[in-house]
Scaffold this motif. Structure first.
Motif, mmCIF file in Angstrom:
data_model
loop_
_atom_site.group_PDB
_atom_site.id
_atom_site.type_symbol
_atom_site.label_atom_id
_atom_site.label_comp_id
_atom_site.label_asym_id
_atom_site.label_seq_id
_atom_site.Cartn_x
_atom_site.Cartn_y
_atom_site.Cartn_z
ATOM 1 N N THR A 67 0.857 -1.177 0.000
ATOM 2 C CA THR A 67 0.000 0.000 0.000
ATOM 3 C C THR A 67 0.898 1.234 0.000
ATOM 4 N N MET A 68 0.300 2.402 0.119
ATOM 5 C CA MET A 68 1.086 3.642 0.146
ATOM 6 C C MET A 68 1.936 3.741 1.411
ATOM 7 N N THR A 69 1.503 3.087 2.490
ATOM 8 C CA THR A 69 2.191 3.222 3.777
ATOM 9 C C THR A 69 2.939 1.979 4.217
ATOM 10 N N LYS A 70 2.573 0.799 3.729
ATOM 11 C CA LYS A 70 3.148 -0.437 4.248
ATOM 12 C C LYS A 70 3.148 -1.506 3.169
ATOM 13 N N GLU A 71 4.037 -2.465 3.327
ATOM 14 C CA GLU A 71 4.026 -3.647 2.470
ATOM 15 C C GLU A 71 4.083 -4.874 3.368
ATOM 16 N N ASN A 72 3.369 -5.905 2.944
ATOM 17 C CA ASN A 72 3.271 -7.107 3.756
ATOM 18 C C ASN A 72 3.070 -8.311 2.847
ATOM 19 N N THR A 73 3.607 -9.449 3.266
ATOM 20 C CA THR A 73 3.407 -10.706 2.560
ATOM 21 C C THR A 73 2.567 -11.613 3.442
ATOM 22 N N TYR A 74 1.437 -12.040 2.934
ATOM 23 C CA TYR A 74 0.506 -12.882 3.678
ATOM 24 C C TYR A 74 0.688 -14.331 3.238
ATOM 25 N N ILE A 75 0.883 -15.230 4.211
ATOM 26 C CA ILE A 75 1.075 -16.648 3.902
ATOM 27 C C ILE A 75 0.034 -17.526 4.600
ATOM 28 N N ASN A 76 -0.798 -16.911 5.464
ATOM 29 C CA ASN A 76 -1.894 -17.638 6.108
ATOM 30 C C ASN A 76 -2.975 -16.626 6.488
ATOM 31 N N GLY A 77 -4.005 -17.081 7.164
ATOM 32 C CA GLY A 77 -5.154 -16.232 7.440
ATOM 33 C C GLY A 77 -5.133 -15.495 8.764
ATOM 34 N N THR A 78 -3.984 -15.387 9.399
ATOM 35 C CA THR A 78 -3.944 -14.800 10.741
ATOM 36 C C THR A 78 -4.208 -13.297 10.760
ATOM 37 N N GLN A 79 -3.937 -12.596 9.685
ATOM 38 C CA GLN A 79 -4.071 -11.137 9.688
ATOM 39 C C GLN A 79 -5.286 -10.640 8.910
ATOM 40 N N ILE A 80 -6.218 -11.503 8.603
ATOM 41 C CA ILE A 80 -7.366 -11.107 7.782
ATOM 42 C C ILE A 80 -8.207 -10.047 8.470
ATOM 43 N N ARG A 81 -8.410 -10.158 9.770
ATOM 44 C CA ARG A 81 -9.237 -9.166 10.475
ATOM 45 C C ARG A 81 -8.613 -7.777 10.432
ATOM 46 N N SER A 82 -7.296 -7.703 10.469
ATOM 47 C CA SER A 82 -6.638 -6.395 10.463
ATOM 48 C C SER A 82 -6.751 -5.694 9.110
ATOM 49 N N LEU A 83 -7.019 -6.437 8.051
ATOM 50 C CA LEU A 83 -7.107 -5.845 6.721
ATOM 51 C C LEU A 83 -8.297 -4.906 6.575
ATOM 52 N N GLN A 84 -9.344 -5.127 7.347
ATOM 53 C CA GLN A 84 -10.552 -4.314 7.249
ATOM 54 C C GLN A 84 -10.719 -3.358 8.427
ATOM 55 N N ASN A 85 -9.779 -3.355 9.338
ATOM 56 C CA ASN A 85 -9.805 -2.446 10.478
ATOM 57 C C ASN A 85 -9.018 -1.193 10.105
ATOM 58 N N PHE A 86 -9.721 -0.067 9.899
ATOM 59 C CA PHE A 86 -9.055 1.124 9.383
ATOM 60 C C PHE A 86 -8.079 1.758 10.373
ATOM 61 N N THR A 87 -8.058 1.315 11.624
ATOM 62 C CA THR A 87 -7.077 1.825 12.582
ATOM 63 C C THR A 87 -5.800 0.989 12.595
ATOM 64 N N HIS A 88 -5.819 -0.143 11.953
ATOM 65 C CA HIS A 88 -4.653 -1.023 11.932
ATOM 66 C C HIS A 88 -3.726 -0.635 10.781
ATOM 67 N N GLU A 89 -2.430 -0.871 10.953
ATOM 68 C CA GLU A 89 -1.447 -0.502 9.924
ATOM 69 C C GLU A 89 -1.559 -1.349 8.652
ATOM 70 N N ASN A 90 -2.156 -2.549 8.732
ATOM 71 C CA ASN A 90 -2.325 -3.420 7.561
ATOM 72 C C ASN A 90 -3.634 -3.170 6.821
ATOM 73 N N TYR A 91 -4.341 -2.121 7.188
ATOM 74 C CA TYR A 91 -5.639 -1.810 6.575
ATOM 75 C C TYR A 91 -5.491 -1.623 5.066
ATOM 76 N N ILE A 92 -6.403 -2.247 4.336
ATOM 77 C CA ILE A 92 -6.459 -2.092 2.882
ATOM 78 C C ILE A 92 -7.758 -1.367 2.554
ATOM 79 N N LYS A 93 -7.620 -0.183 2.010
ATOM 80 C CA LYS A 93 -8.785 0.634 1.681
ATOM 81 C C LYS A 93 -9.569 -0.032 0.539
ATOM 82 N N PRO A 94 -10.852 -0.288 0.741
ATOM 83 C CA PRO A 94 -11.633 -1.018 -0.270
ATOM 84 C C PRO A 94 -11.734 -0.318 -1.617
#
Length: 148
Positions: free
Chosen positions: A97-124
């Motif tokens: 994203t504009m602020t962070k990069e991340n590599t996902y290999i399992n489903g542990t961070q899925i909830r953080s993707l839709q939480n706009f206060t989290h650093e892993n948030y992906i804007k829809p």
């Protein structure tokens, strides 16, 4: 009374012709078998390729395509959602994203993707450019998404 007037030379010629015709038929049979084997190998290779294409068809449309962040979250949920923290999925999904990069290999961070206060948030509504990572054997290794 009838007698057979075929000479020995004629009998030998008939036997030679029959042997020659038999050899030609056997040779044609082996040639047809070789052609059928080659055709069979080609058909099997094409079926394997088609099977791989069908298996990855839901992912292949991301290659060199612009998608929304909601599509990125959905593919992460679909492909990695069933894998726990100690497991690794057969593919990875890299998101920059504009602020962070991340590599996902399992489903542990899925909830953080839709939480706009989290650093892993992906804007829809954000636009991402997708690329597939495929090795030299046409095996899909992962997907890379970069925000535009």
């Amino acid at each position: 009374m009838r007698t057979n007037h075929i000479t020995d030379a004629t009998k030998i010629m008939i036997l030679a012709a029959a042997t020659l015709i038999t050899c030609i038929l056997v040779m044609l049979g082996f040639s047809a078998m070789r052609t059928a084997r080659n055709l069979n190998e080609t058909a099997i290779a094409q079926m394997i390729s088609l099977n791989n294409d069908l298996k990855d068809s839901d992912i292949k449309w991301f290659d060199h395509c612009e998608v929304y962040g909601s599509d990125v979250v959905n593919i992460i949920r679909k492909k990695l959602g069933d894998f726990e923290a100690e497991e690794t999925a057969p593919i990875y999904i890299y998101v920059k994203t504009m602020t962070k990069e991340n590599t996902y290999i399992n489903g542990t961070q899925i909830r953080s993707l839709q939480n706009f206060t989290h650093e892993n948030y992906i804007k829809p509504t954000a636009l991402f450019y997708g690329e597939l990572d495929i090795n030299e054997n046409d095996v899909l290794l992962g997907i890379r998404f970069r925000q535009k």
